[in-house]
Design a protein around this motif. Sequence first.
Motif, PDB file in Angstrom:
ATOM      1  N   PRO A  30      38.773   5.377  49.612  1.00  0.00           N
ATOM      2  CA  PRO A  30      38.078   4.140  49.232  1.00  0.00           C
ATOM      3  C   PRO A  30      38.770   3.460  48.067  1.00  0.00           C
ATOM      4  CG  PRO A  30      36.867   6.058  48.431  1.00  0.00           C
ATOM      5  CD  PRO A  30      38.044   6.572  49.212  1.00  0.00           C
ATOM      6  N   ARG A  31      38.588   2.162  48.034  1.00  0.00           N
ATOM      7  CA  ARG A  31      37.815   1.472  49.044  1.00  0.00           C
ATOM      8  C   ARG A  31      38.697   0.781  50.077  1.00  0.00           C
ATOM      9  NH1 ARG A  31      34.407  -1.179  44.212  1.00  0.00           N
ATOM     10  NH2 ARG A  31      36.578  -1.363  43.568  1.00  0.00           N
ATOM     11  N   GLY A  32      39.951   0.564  49.726  1.00  0.00           N
ATOM     12  CA  GLY A  32      40.859  -0.178  50.593  1.00  0.00           C
ATOM     13  C   GLY A  32      41.161   0.471  51.918  1.00  0.00           C
ATOM     14  N   LYS A  99      31.500  10.014  40.139  1.00  0.00           N
ATOM     15  CA  LYS A  99      30.161  10.606  40.282  1.00  0.00           C
ATOM     16  C   LYS A  99      29.159   9.580  40.783  1.00  0.00           C
ATOM     17  CE  LYS A  99      30.741  14.139  36.686  1.00  0.00           C
ATOM     18  NZ  LYS A  99      30.378  14.522  35.288  1.00  0.00           N
ATOM     19  N   LYS A 100      29.246   8.373  40.229  1.00  0.00           N
ATOM     20  CA  LYS A 100      28.341   7.296  40.665  1.00  0.00           C
ATOM     21  C   LYS A 100      28.620   6.915  42.114  1.00  0.00           C
ATOM     22  CE  LYS A 100      27.735   5.317  36.039  1.00  0.00           C
ATOM     23  NZ  LYS A 100      28.030   4.170  35.143  1.00  0.00           N
ATOM     24  N   ARG A 101      29.909   6.869  42.454  1.00  0.00           N
ATOM     25  CA  ARG A 101      30.281   6.513  43.824  1.00  0.00           C
ATOM     26  C   ARG A 101      29.812   7.588  44.802  1.00  0.00           C
ATOM     27  NH1 ARG A 101      36.139   4.072  44.433  1.00  0.00           N
ATOM     28  NH2 ARG A 101      35.090   2.422  43.277  1.00  0.00           N
ATOM     29  N   TYR A 102      29.905   8.858  44.411  1.00  0.00           N
ATOM     30  CA  TYR A 102      29.428   9.944  45.260  1.00  0.00           C
ATOM     31  C   TYR A 102      27.935   9.771  45.549  1.00  0.00           C
ATOM     32  CZ  TYR A 102      28.603  14.661  47.050  1.00  0.00           C
ATOM     33  OH  TYR A 102      28.256  15.707  47.852  1.00  0.00           O
ATOM     34  N   GLN A 103      27.176   9.464  44.505  1.00  0.00           N
ATOM     35  CA  GLN A 103      25.730   9.266  44.670  1.00  0.00           C
ATOM     36  C   GLN A 103      25.429   8.087  45.593  1.00  0.00           C
ATOM     37  OE1 GLN A 103      24.545   8.891  40.585  1.00  0.00           O
ATOM     38  NE2 GLN A 103      24.583  11.092  40.202  1.00  0.00           N
ATOM     39  N   GLN A 104      26.260   7.033  45.495  1.00  0.00           N
ATOM     40  CA  GLN A 104      26.067   5.861  46.359  1.00  0.00           C
ATOM     41  C   GLN A 104      26.423   6.172  47.806  1.00  0.00           C
ATOM     42  OE1 GLN A 104      28.706   3.224  44.087  1.00  0.00           O
ATOM     43  NE2 GLN A 104      27.007   1.805  43.849  1.00  0.00           N
ATOM     44  N   GLU A 189      46.125 -11.366  53.605  1.00  0.00           N
ATOM     45  CA  GLU A 189      44.807 -11.353  52.942  1.00  0.00           C
ATOM     46  C   GLU A 189      44.554  -9.937  52.444  1.00  0.00           C
ATOM     47  OE1 GLU A 189      40.967 -10.852  51.896  1.00  0.00           O
ATOM     48  OE2 GLU A 189      41.500 -10.016  53.849  1.00  0.00           O
ATOM     49  N   PHE A 190      44.322  -9.801  51.131  1.00  0.00           N
ATOM     50  CA  PHE A 190      44.209  -8.465  50.540  1.00  0.00           C
ATOM     51  C   PHE A 190      43.111  -8.444  49.468  1.00  0.00           C
ATOM     52  CE2 PHE A 190      45.994  -4.740  48.129  1.00  0.00           C
ATOM     53  CZ  PHE A 190      45.996  -3.841  49.186  1.00  0.00           C
ATOM     54  N   ALA A 191      41.948  -8.942  49.828  1.00  0.00           N
ATOM     55  CA  ALA A 191      40.825  -8.967  48.892  1.00  0.00           C
ATOM     56  C   ALA A 191      40.305  -7.556  48.649  1.00  0.00           C
ATOM     57  CB  ALA A 191      39.703  -9.844  49.445  1.00  0.00           C
ATOM     58  N   GLN A 192      39.719  -7.352  47.477  1.00  0.00           N
ATOM     59  CA  GLN A 192      39.125  -6.054  47.171  1.00  0.00           C
ATOM     60  C   GLN A 192      37.958  -5.763  48.099  1.00  0.00           C
ATOM     61  OE1 GLN A 192      37.965  -5.502  43.084  1.00  0.00           O
ATOM     62  NE2 GLN A 192      39.964  -4.679  42.568  1.00  0.00           N
ATOM     63  N   VAL A 193      37.776  -4.493  48.428  1.00  0.00           N
ATOM     64  CA  VAL A 193      36.640  -4.047  49.218  1.00  0.00           C
ATOM     65  C   VAL A 193      35.573  -3.559  48.250  1.00  0.00           C
ATOM     66  CG1 VAL A 193      35.837  -2.427  50.978  1.00  0.00           C
ATOM     67  CG2 VAL A 193      38.150  -3.397  51.130  1.00  0.00           C
ATOM     68  N   SER A 194      34.376  -4.109  48.343  1.00  0.00           N
ATOM     69  CA  SER A 194      33.302  -3.727  47.422  1.00  0.00           C
ATOM     70  C   SER A 194      32.666  -2.407  47.861  1.00  0.00           C
ATOM     71  CB  SER A 194      32.230  -4.816  47.383  1.00  0.00           C
ATOM     72  OG  SER A 194      31.539  -4.870  48.621  1.00  0.00           O
ATOM     73  N   ASP A 195      31.942  -1.769  46.933  1.00  0.00           N
ATOM     74  CA  ASP A 195      31.212  -0.550  47.290  1.00  0.00           C
ATOM     75  C   ASP A 195      30.181  -0.836  48.377  1.00  0.00           C
ATOM     76  OD1 ASP A 195      32.323   1.558  45.736  1.00  0.00           O
ATOM     77  OD2 ASP A 195      31.375   0.745  43.949  1.00  0.00           O
ATOM     78  N   LYS A 196      29.545  -1.994  48.298  1.00  0.00           N
ATOM     79  CA  LYS A 196      28.541  -2.373  49.308  1.00  0.00           C
ATOM     80  C   LYS A 196      29.176  -2.452  50.690  1.00  0.00           C
ATOM     81  CE  LYS A 196      25.031  -5.869  50.361  1.00  0.00           C
ATOM     82  NZ  LYS A 196      24.422  -7.155  49.927  1.00  0.00           N
ATOM     83  N   MET A 201      30.390   0.159  56.033  1.00  0.00           N
ATOM     84  CA  MET A 201      31.330   0.664  57.037  1.00  0.00           C
ATOM     85  C   MET A 201      31.037   2.118  57.388  1.00  0.00           C
ATOM     86  SD  MET A 201      34.917  -0.972  55.733  1.00  0.00           S
ATOM     87  CE  MET A 201      34.881  -2.608  55.005  1.00  0.00           C
ATOM     88  N   LEU A 202      30.706   2.916  56.378  1.00  0.00           N
ATOM     89  CA  LEU A 202      30.370   4.317  56.641  1.00  0.00           C
ATOM     90  C   LEU A 202      29.099   4.419  57.479  1.00  0.00           C
ATOM     91  CD1 LEU A 202      31.146   5.854  53.137  1.00  0.00           C
ATOM     92  CD2 LEU A 202      32.270   6.464  55.286  1.00  0.00           C
TER      93      LEU A 202
END
Length: 209
Positions: A30-32, A99-104, A189-196, A201-202
């Motif tokens: 993640p995230r790309g 850690k925050k990303r794991y929880q999300q 096009e190479f915009a950042q992928v957000s956590d949302k 996608m998952l």
Amino acid sequence: MYVDRKDAGRQLAKALIKFKDEGVVVLAIPRGGLPLGLIVAQELKAPLDVVLSKKIGHPHNREYAIGAVSLDNVTLSRAMGVTKGYIREETAAIREKLKKRYQQYYKNRTPKKLKNKTVIIVDDGVATGNTILITIDLIQKHRPNKIIIAIPVGSLTAIENLKNTPNVDEVICLKTPQNFTSVGQFYEEFAQVSDKEAISMLEESNSIK
């Protein structure tokens, strides 16, 4: 040049179709790596998951990776002239984010089992390969049958390093240009992928039976 990550994912999936019947788990960085990983997983009819690791940027150029951090591991390269204090502080800060990303990411799901699986690690490109190197160390602990690295574009140095890394069974890289300076230069096009977006996608992959 790729139009975007979906374009790269479709091209990468064609090169990976030979693994379709091997009991595959696709692991996106993640995230790309997730837009590509989702397409690859759909084409191979395989589950999709993520590996939580993040690069340590150079203090004078944060985009230039000098190492990578996971929740329980650190790998360094090209860190000459960088203080131990900087590495320590960056490692701690990155781990808090992980850690925050794991929880999300695992709020409504559990990590996929990798034992005896063909694990395909997917990212949108590699400059140094540090993030994937630490990912390999993490995955090997789960005792998969194979570890395959699959990326649309990478620097010659990084690809050679990955090919010479123990526990990597195959490296599939579609393009290794001579004039490599950054991954983004090979995408229109190479915009950042957000956590949302990543979580969506998952969840999309998880809903496919």
